[in-house]
Design a protein around this motif. Structure first.
Motif, PDB file in Angstrom:
ATOM      1  N   LYS A  97       0.657  -1.096   0.212  1.00  0.00           N
ATOM      2  CA  LYS A  97      -0.008  -0.499   0.171  1.00  0.00           C
ATOM      3  C   LYS A  97       0.907   1.203  -0.055  1.00  0.00           C
ATOM      4  CE  LYS A  97      -0.027   1.054   5.002  1.00  0.00           C
ATOM      5  NZ  LYS A  97      -1.330   0.698   6.310  1.00  0.00           N
ATOM      6  N   VAL A  98       0.541   1.669  -0.333  1.00  0.00           N
ATOM      7  CA  VAL A  98       0.980   3.266  -0.203  1.00  0.00           C
ATOM      8  C   VAL A  98      -0.353   4.816   0.680  1.00  0.00           C
ATOM      9  CG1 VAL A  98       1.403   5.987  -1.872  1.00  0.00           C
ATOM     10  CG2 VAL A  98       2.238   3.720  -2.154  1.00  0.00           C
ATOM     11  N   SER A  99       0.214   5.071   1.523  1.00  0.00           N
ATOM     12  CA  SER A  99      -0.411   6.298   2.686  1.00  0.00           C
ATOM     13  C   SER A  99       0.074   6.945   2.874  1.00  0.00           C
ATOM     14  CB  SER A  99      -0.812   5.002   3.853  1.00  0.00           C
ATOM     15  OG  SER A  99      -1.416   4.140   3.909  1.00  0.00           O
ATOM     16  N   ILE A 100      -0.671   8.361   2.628  1.00  0.00           N
ATOM     17  CA  ILE A 100      -0.455  10.166   2.447  1.00  0.00           C
ATOM     18  C   ILE A 100      -1.621  10.541   3.476  1.00  0.00           C
ATOM     19  CG2 ILE A 100      -0.091  10.931   0.846  1.00  0.00           C
ATOM     20  CD1 ILE A 100      -0.033   9.850  -1.307  1.00  0.00           C
ATOM     21  N   ARG A 101      -0.876  11.079   4.016  1.00  0.00           N
ATOM     22  CA  ARG A 101      -2.207  12.452   4.976  1.00  0.00           C
ATOM     23  C   ARG A 101      -2.024  13.128   5.269  1.00  0.00           C
ATOM     24  NH1 ARG A 101      -2.411   9.658   9.966  1.00  0.00           N
ATOM     25  NH2 ARG A 101      -3.152  11.556  10.699  1.00  0.00           N
ATOM     26  N   LYS A 102      -3.046  13.648   4.910  1.00  0.00           N
ATOM     27  CA  LYS A 102      -3.901  14.271   4.699  1.00  0.00           C
ATOM     28  C   LYS A 102      -3.442  15.559   4.297  1.00  0.00           C
ATOM     29  CE  LYS A 102      -8.091  17.413   5.187  1.00  0.00           C
ATOM     30  NZ  LYS A 102      -9.134  17.680   5.678  1.00  0.00           N
ATOM     31  N   ASP A 103      -2.510  15.983   5.908  1.00  0.00           N
ATOM     32  CA  ASP A 103      -1.347  17.232   6.175  1.00  0.00           C
ATOM     33  C   ASP A 103      -0.834  17.461   4.631  1.00  0.00           C
ATOM     34  OD1 ASP A 103      -3.488  17.841   7.489  1.00  0.00           O
ATOM     35  OD2 ASP A 103      -2.400  17.444   9.283  1.00  0.00           O
ATOM     36  N   ASP A 104       0.052  15.744   3.778  1.00  0.00           N
ATOM     37  CA  ASP A 104       1.027  16.105   3.474  1.00  0.00           C
ATOM     38  C   ASP A 104       0.351  15.963   1.885  1.00  0.00           C
ATOM     39  OD1 ASP A 104       2.759  15.818   5.454  1.00  0.00           O
ATOM     40  OD2 ASP A 104       2.479  13.959   5.790  1.00  0.00           O
ATOM     41  N   LEU A 105      -1.173  15.830   1.377  1.00  0.00           N
ATOM     42  CA  LEU A 105      -1.344  16.078  -0.075  1.00  0.00           C
ATOM     43  C   LEU A 105      -1.208  17.315  -0.461  1.00  0.00           C
ATOM     44  CD1 LEU A 105      -5.052  14.219   0.549  1.00  0.00           C
ATOM     45  CD2 LEU A 105      -3.486  12.848  -0.904  1.00  0.00           C
ATOM     46  N   CYS A 106      -0.740  17.867  -0.070  1.00  0.00           N
ATOM     47  CA  CYS A 106      -0.798  19.459  -0.726  1.00  0.00           C
ATOM     48  C   CYS A 106       1.430  18.595  -1.332  1.00  0.00           C
ATOM     49  CB  CYS A 106      -0.184  20.473  -0.096  1.00  0.00           C
ATOM     50  SG  CYS A 106       0.917  21.021   1.029  1.00  0.00           S
ATOM     51  N   LYS A 107       2.176  18.157  -0.158  1.00  0.00           N
ATOM     52  CA  LYS A 107       3.517  18.099  -1.091  1.00  0.00           C
ATOM     53  C   LYS A 107       3.529  17.079  -3.055  1.00  0.00           C
ATOM     54  CE  LYS A 107       5.005  17.050   3.077  1.00  0.00           C
ATOM     55  NZ  LYS A 107       6.076  16.368   4.580  1.00  0.00           N
ATOM     56  N   TYR A 108       2.779  16.495  -3.307  1.00  0.00           N
ATOM     57  CA  TYR A 108       2.618  15.633  -4.349  1.00  0.00           C
ATOM     58  C   TYR A 108       1.622  16.309  -5.713  1.00  0.00           C
ATOM     59  CZ  TYR A 108       4.326  12.678  -0.675  1.00  0.00           C
ATOM     60  OH  TYR A 108       5.458  11.738  -0.021  1.00  0.00           O
ATOM     61  N   SER A 109       0.917  17.129  -5.016  1.00  0.00           N
ATOM     62  CA  SER A 109       0.506  17.640  -5.737  1.00  0.00           C
ATOM     63  C   SER A 109       0.576  18.147  -6.085  1.00  0.00           C
ATOM     64  CB  SER A 109      -1.320  18.535  -5.247  1.00  0.00           C
ATOM     65  OG  SER A 109      -2.033  19.499  -5.777  1.00  0.00           O
ATOM     66  N   GLY A 110      -0.518  17.498  -8.377  1.00  0.00           N
ATOM     67  CA  GLY A 110      -0.154  18.401  -9.806  1.00  0.00           C
ATOM     68  C   GLY A 110       1.151  17.430 -10.238  1.00  0.00           C
ATOM     69  N   LYS A 111       2.019  16.627  -9.700  1.00  0.00           N
ATOM     70  CA  LYS A 111       2.732  16.369 -10.503  1.00  0.00           C
ATOM     71  C   LYS A 111       2.787  14.253 -10.392  1.00  0.00           C
ATOM     72  CE  LYS A 111       6.279  19.691 -10.071  1.00  0.00           C
ATOM     73  NZ  LYS A 111       7.344  20.217  -9.827  1.00  0.00           N
ATOM     74  N   GLU A 112       3.148  13.744 -11.445  1.00  0.00           N
ATOM     75  CA  GLU A 112       3.425  12.008 -10.774  1.00  0.00           C
ATOM     76  C   GLU A 112       4.368  11.820 -10.032  1.00  0.00           C
ATOM     77  OE1 GLU A 112       3.556   9.673 -14.327  1.00  0.00           O
ATOM     78  OE2 GLU A 112       1.782  10.840 -15.191  1.00  0.00           O
ATOM     79  N   HIS A 113       4.620  11.203  -9.465  1.00  0.00           N
ATOM     80  CA  HIS A 113       5.668  10.467  -8.314  1.00  0.00           C
ATOM     81  C   HIS A 113       5.597   8.865  -7.860  1.00  0.00           C
ATOM     82  CE1 HIS A 113       6.147  14.288  -6.436  1.00  0.00           C
ATOM     83  NE2 HIS A 113       5.058  14.699  -6.565  1.00  0.00           N
ATOM     84  N   TRP A 114       6.609   8.534  -7.835  1.00  0.00           N
ATOM     85  CA  TRP A 114       6.599   7.045  -7.848  1.00  0.00           C
ATOM     86  C   TRP A 114       6.962   6.797  -6.233  1.00  0.00           C
ATOM     87  CZ3 TRP A 114       6.651   3.117 -10.902  1.00  0.00           C
ATOM     88  CH2 TRP A 114       6.441   2.823 -12.086  1.00  0.00           C
TER      89      TRP A 114
END
Length: 797
Positions: A97-114
């Motif tokens: 699984k990949v788990s992302i806390r709500k507060d951290d979502l902005c770090k990954y927003s708009g771009k692709e990430h592995w």
């Protein structure tokens, strides 16, 4: 909107993303061999699954390519992506699984990430919060010495996870733990609820006098309070199996002051000693995420901004308008134009605006065969308009053909379906095409084909061809097509593209690299086919405005699998709920035993009197809603919170103007001769709760103007530096007349009349400052730490 809502601030959340691919998926326990691994991916809000990809066969590096979008209808703590191995004879096995806390979502927003897949540990799969009340009391013992008692009250829990898709049977254990003691007590089990109300109080002796002689669990007479902790564990009671861990929290006793009540909400945490395995062996997942949280102010706050934007079509030149300026400064962000397009559509100002920006683009177009081929403000606006307005048009034109099994046989069907569909083309699209045709002929009067290429470059190249190539993005298919079907769709899409390139209809067949295109394209060079295309383009861009006949085609607005309660049953029970396929069109709501089967029951949309949520306590089930009509209520359970919210929204919109709509409803059910909500004994008693007010909106558009205005404000704020650069460019052009050396940052803007543009920029600046001030004044301060909205993150156990 109701008067009491005029000052209301709304927090609206949405998530758009793409599950791209996985690579090097690790070993899975069970009968699956690595080379035979069939996997799928799910998306969960906390522990509630809200989206699932199709199964990808026999690959450890599957390409899912699945897009998703949904409004988030409730608070959440964590967004998770699970990769599962499909199993035929047993439960699907979790790969990672990949788990992302709500507060951290902005770090990954708009771009692709592995993302590296992490192990799925049952002890870490927790969600929810617990409300505690604690105090430390001084007491005088029988021998006169002073001791301390700890009082712990378990008040309630919120948002506990579902167990096997149903509400859990939760209970809590409360322990006082220290280096040499562990006193544990337990609450009663609460049946079938994710929001249990306990209101149970427990007492613990903390310190004891030296004369205390009773046997105890600890070895010392005086304990150090600094080392004592209150531990609360939440469990799901299982009758025939081991109880399931739901989460826990720890609170240090030392934070309590004598005779002072400490009352707070705590987030439930995973077990700290959960089993850990090497995460680098499980593979990785490539994701693209875009999480948006809009803080929408009351409507009056956005009136100046909306008025300025809606005046844009009347501004001369159009490049000096606020809408054009927004597109100019956000040209590198494709999605930036969408809120502006939606706002203009809602207020019927789109056609004059897009006509003006198209005319500006044509002024700078030198060759007729390159007309509307670039990624410009005009083409972006029309692309977005067609996606919004043309959904139903695609559904009646393309979807029946795409649903066929052998798509290669139906290339001719696609052509016939399109060229005979002019009567279904939405009036606004026809009006836009008419305007484009007129502008193109005016710009290139000597070119006989430009009247067709101006229209075909949009309707074929940017509409039908894109929809065929990616039917899932237009809701024509629920999932991304598999590789074999994708190849066929690509073939059909290329064929449609040739119709959009009007000049290609006279192209030599030998110029095509793909030999398999030869036979398909050859048929479209025949005169009879060219005439059909011309006739179709004439009809959708005719001078006579296309009026509605008043007879709408039945268009599917939403469908999916649900749990439906048998109507008229007087007793509660699991057997009363059956899986059914629920289908809503603009005419009827119906349910079927299976998809594609005949309807078991059909309710005319005009007969729906209200659509409302149902209390969880009614049937001990979450995500339920009721459809009230002339007969017995229809009770439905959706698969998850997102599905329930979408059903409520679309049903509420489709029946919003019905005559005789109810003003009140019962949020619970009628059982045992009494309404469970208000205890009224008459089955025909008026409702005890006001019905939800549905804002009037175009069902097809479903536009929230205040939300779109807030997004435009956010875009302007993010591009404040570019706005300032544009102001500087205008000032420079006014002061220094004549030829100027273009500065790189200035050359990116379209400035025809610097004075007019500067005035608009100043108006935008004033409006932005006022909105920023309104946000500062009206936004609630950060919720108190320990409140329901801002729970304490306690220590894991």
């Amino acid at each position: 909107m109701a008067e009491e809502d005029d000052a209301r601030i709304r927090i609206l959340q949405s998530l758009r993303g793409k599950i791209c691919e996985a690579k090097s998926l690790g070993p899975v326990s069970g009968p699956n061999r690595q080379k035979d691994l069939c996997t799928f991916c799910t998306v969960s809000l906390d522990q509630e699954e809200v989206f699932r990809t199709k199964v990808f066969d026999k690959s450890t590096s599957p390409f899912y390519g699945e897009d998703f979008y949904f409004e988030i209808p409730r608070p959440f703590q964590c967004l998770s992506f699970y990769v599962y191995a499909k199993s035929v004879f047993q439960r699907d096995l979790a790969v990672g699984k990949v788990s992302i806390r709500k507060d951290d979502l902005c770090k990954y927003s708009g771009k692709e990430h592995w993302f590296v897949l992490q192990p799925v540990d049952p002890n870490s799969e927790v969600q929810g919060k617990v409300h505690l009340e604690m105090r430390l009391n001084e007491v005088i013992t029988e021998n006169g010495s002073v001791g301390q008692h700890l009082v712990v009250k378990i008040i309630e829990c919120k948002e506990l996870p579902l167990i096997s898709g149903q509400n859990c049977d939760p209970y809590a254990t409360v322990s006082l733990v220290g280096p040499a003691r562990s006193d544990q007590k337990k609450t009663k089990v609460k049946k079938k609820t994710s929001n249990p109300q306990f209101d149970e109080t427990f007492f613990f002796e903390v310190t004891r006098s030296s004369s205390y002689s009773k046997k105890s669990h600890f070895q010392v007479e005086e304990e150090d309070i600094e080392k004592l902790e209150i531990k609360v564990d939440m469990w799901n009671s299982e009758n025939l199996a081991q109880d399931v861990f739901l989460g826990a929290t720890r609170v240090a006793v030392k934070i309590l002051r004598n005779d002072h009540i400490h009352k707070a909400w705590y987030l439930l945490q995973p077990k700290g000693n959960g089993s850990k395995s090497k995460s680098d062996d499980l593979g990785s997942l490539r994701l693209k995420l875009n999480y948006i949280e809009d803080t929408v102010l009351p409507p009056a706050c956005y009136t100046p901004l909306c008025n300025l934007l809606l005046k844009s079509p009347d501004v001369k030149p159009i490049s000096a308008s606020s809408a054009h300026i927004l597109g100019d400064i956000c040209r590198d962000r494709y999605e930036a134009v969408l809120p502006m397009v939606r706002l203009l559509l809602h207020h019927n100002r789109f056609l004059p605006f897009v006509s003006a920006v198209a005319a500006l683009e044509l002024e700078n177009t030198q060759e007729a065969n390159t007309i509307f081929r670039g990624n410009t403000l005009a083409t972006r606006c029309i692309d977005d308009m067609m996606k919004i307005i043309g959904k139903n048009y695609l559904a009646v034109t393309i979807k029946p053909v795409i649903d066929e099994e052998n798509l290669q046989v139906y290339v001719q069907k696609v052509f016939t379906s399109i060229t005979q569909s002019s009567s279904s083309c939405p009036p606004l699209m026809c009006d836009v095409f008419k305007a484009l045709r007129h502008l193109a002929c005016k710009r290139f009067p000597g070119d006989p084909h430009v009247q067709y290429s101006a229209v075909s470059s949009f309707v074929f190249l940017r509409f039908f061809a894109v929809a065929v190539l990616s039917p899932h993005t237009f809701q024509l298919r629920s999932h991304h097509p598999d590789p074999e079907i994708s190849r066929t769709l690509t073939l059909i899409s290329k064929t449609i593209q040739t119709l959009g390139s009007w000049g290609s209809l006279s192209k030599k067949l030998s110029s095509f690299k793909e030999t398999y295109m030869y036979d398909f394209f050859k048929s479209f060079q025949e005169d009879k086919c060219i005439e059909k295309v011309k006739k179709f383009l004439d009809e959708i861009s005719s001078k006579v405005s296309k009026e509605s006949s008043g007879l709408e085609d039945a268009v599917v607005l939403k469908e999916g699998e649900v749990q439906k309660r048998a109507q008229g049953k007087k007793r509660l029970g699991k057997k009363n709920f059956k899986k059914r396929w629920l289908r809503l069109t603009n005419r009827d709501l119906s349910y079927h035993k299976q998809k594609g089967k005949e309807a078991v029951c059909t309710i005319c949309v005009k007969n729906i009197l209200a659509v409302e949520k149902l209390d969880e306590s009614a049937f001990n089930r979450k995500n339920m809603f009721q459809v009230l009509h002339s007969e017995k209520p229809l009770y439905v359970q959706a698969g998850n919170c997102v599905e329930a919210s979408e059903w409520l929204d679309v049903l509420g919109q489709v029946c919003r103007c019905n005559e005789g709509r109810l003003t009140t409803f019962h949020p619970s059910n009628y059982v045992g001769g009494v309404w469970q909500c208000c205890k009224s004994q008459s089955s025909s008693a008026p409702g005890c709760k006001p019905c939800t007010t549905t804002m009037l909106a175009n069902l097809q558009l479903d536009i929230d103007c205040d939300r779109e205005a807030e997004r435009i404000f956010s875009l302007l704020s993010l591009n404040d530096t570019k706005l300032q650069n544009m102001e500087d460019a205008c000032a420079t052009m006014v002061v220094y007349q004549g030829p100027q050396r273009e500065q790189e940052e200035y050359s990116k803007f379209t400035i025809q009349e610097p004075k007019e543009t500067f005035q608009t920029l100043q108006q935008l600046r004033n409006i932005m400052e006022e909105l920023q001030q309104q946000h500062h004044i009206r936004n609630d301060p950060t919720a108190q730490y320990g409140s329901l909205d801002n729970p304490i993150v306690g220590k894991s156990t």
